[in-house]
Scaffold this motif. Sequence first.
Motif, PDB file in Angstrom:
ATOM      1  N   SER A   1       1.073   5.025  16.435  1.00 37.70           N
ATOM      2  CA  SER A   1       0.617   4.461  17.703  1.00 37.70           C
ATOM      3  C   SER A   1       1.490   3.303  18.171  1.00 37.70           C
ATOM      4  N   ILE A   2       2.468   2.910  17.363  1.00 38.39           N
ATOM      5  CA  ILE A   2       3.336   1.799  17.729  1.00 38.39           C
ATOM      6  C   ILE A   2       4.496   2.337  18.561  1.00 38.39           C
ATOM      7  N   LYS A   3       4.711   1.736  19.728  1.00 41.60           N
ATOM      8  CA  LYS A   3       5.822   2.133  20.582  1.00 41.60           C
ATOM      9  C   LYS A   3       7.074   1.442  20.129  1.00 41.60           C
TER      10      LYS A   3
ATOM     11  N   ALA B   1       0.844  -1.190   0.000  1.00 44.99           N
ATOM     12  CA  ALA B   1       0.000   0.000   0.000  1.00 44.99           C
ATOM     13  C   ALA B   1       0.881   1.243   0.000  1.00 44.99           C
ATOM     14  N   GLU B   2       0.432   2.300  -0.693  1.00 42.62           N
ATOM     15  CA  GLU B   2       1.173   3.568  -0.688  1.00 42.62           C
ATOM     16  C   GLU B   2       1.231   4.120   0.730  1.00 42.62           C
ATOM     17  N   LYS B   3       0.097   4.072   1.426  1.00 40.83           N
ATOM     18  CA  LYS B   3       0.068   4.403   2.849  1.00 40.83           C
ATOM     19  C   LYS B   3       0.337   3.083   3.550  1.00 40.83           C
ATOM     20  N   SER B   4       1.589   2.705   3.549  1.00 37.04           N
ATOM     21  CA  SER B   4       2.010   1.365   3.907  1.00 37.04           C
ATOM     22  C   SER B   4       1.650   0.962   5.329  1.00 37.04           C
ATOM     23  N   HIS B   5       1.191  -0.284   5.442  1.00 35.47           N
ATOM     24  CA  HIS B   5       0.953  -0.894   6.743  1.00 35.47           C
ATOM     25  C   HIS B   5       2.321  -1.251   7.312  1.00 35.47           C
ATOM     26  N   LEU B   6       2.530  -0.968   8.567  1.00 37.73           N
ATOM     27  CA  LEU B   6       3.798  -1.303   9.205  1.00 37.73           C
ATOM     28  C   LEU B   6       3.616  -2.510  10.117  1.00 37.73           C
ATOM     29  N   SER B   7       4.596  -3.380  10.086  1.00 37.53           N
ATOM     30  CA  SER B   7       4.610  -4.546  10.964  1.00 37.53           C
ATOM     31  C   SER B   7       5.970  -4.601  11.637  1.00 37.53           C
ATOM     32  N   THR B   8       6.042  -5.304  12.736  1.00 36.78           N
ATOM     33  CA  THR B   8       7.304  -5.477  13.435  1.00 36.78           C
ATOM     34  C   THR B   8       7.951  -6.772  12.981  1.00 36.78           C
ATOM     35  N   HIS B   9       9.202  -6.677  12.537  1.00 33.65           N
ATOM     36  CA  HIS B   9       9.946  -7.855  12.101  1.00 33.65           C
ATOM     37  C   HIS B   9      10.151  -8.767  13.302  1.00 33.65           C
ATOM     38  N   ALA B  10       9.839 -10.042  13.164  1.00 32.93           N
ATOM     39  CA  ALA B  10       9.870 -10.992  14.282  1.00 32.93           C
ATOM     40  C   ALA B  10      11.268 -11.179  14.879  1.00 32.93           C
TER      41      ALA B  10
END
Length: 166
Positions: free
Chosen positions: A158-160, A102-111
């Motif tokens: 909102s991600i710490k 997505a252009e407004k990319s979803h962010l995830s935390t690398h495991a």
Amino acid sequence: MSIVVLGVAAILVTVFLTMLFVDQHNMQVTCGTLGLSTATVKLIDADGREHVACSVGTGPVDSAYKAVDLIIKESVSLLEYSMNAVTEGIDAIAMTRVLIRAEKSHLSTHALTGELVHRTFSGTGAGMDIVVSSVKAYVSALNKMLGFKEQNPTKASSIKRTPASS
């Protein structure tokens, strides 16, 4: 044996994935050297509503993807596109795989590293028509992305972030 595994994987994806656009119902594509490539695509959403869009592009797949984008109304980047023949001959079945973000990319935390990474979504499609196979793959990836967005409405702000101790 591998065909059974692929079938099971497809069933699992269907069961656990929220399908927002469940069917690529109809598609008409015109292309050639005499004019612009154009595509008309009709998608049916999970509520049974039909959505139709037309677009022009640099080729049949590009115009079909742009028509889908008009329906979905989400800006995405196509990161990878690959196609392979599954069977032999003039009527071979094509298997298409795409990877989008997505252009407004979803962010995830690398495991492993704990770093924030841009989430990507893959999709596959198959058919005797390479444009139909391509659109199936694209809609599959978009369904995953939209389903993820619906299930995880968190924003990057909102991600710490906590530094790892050394």
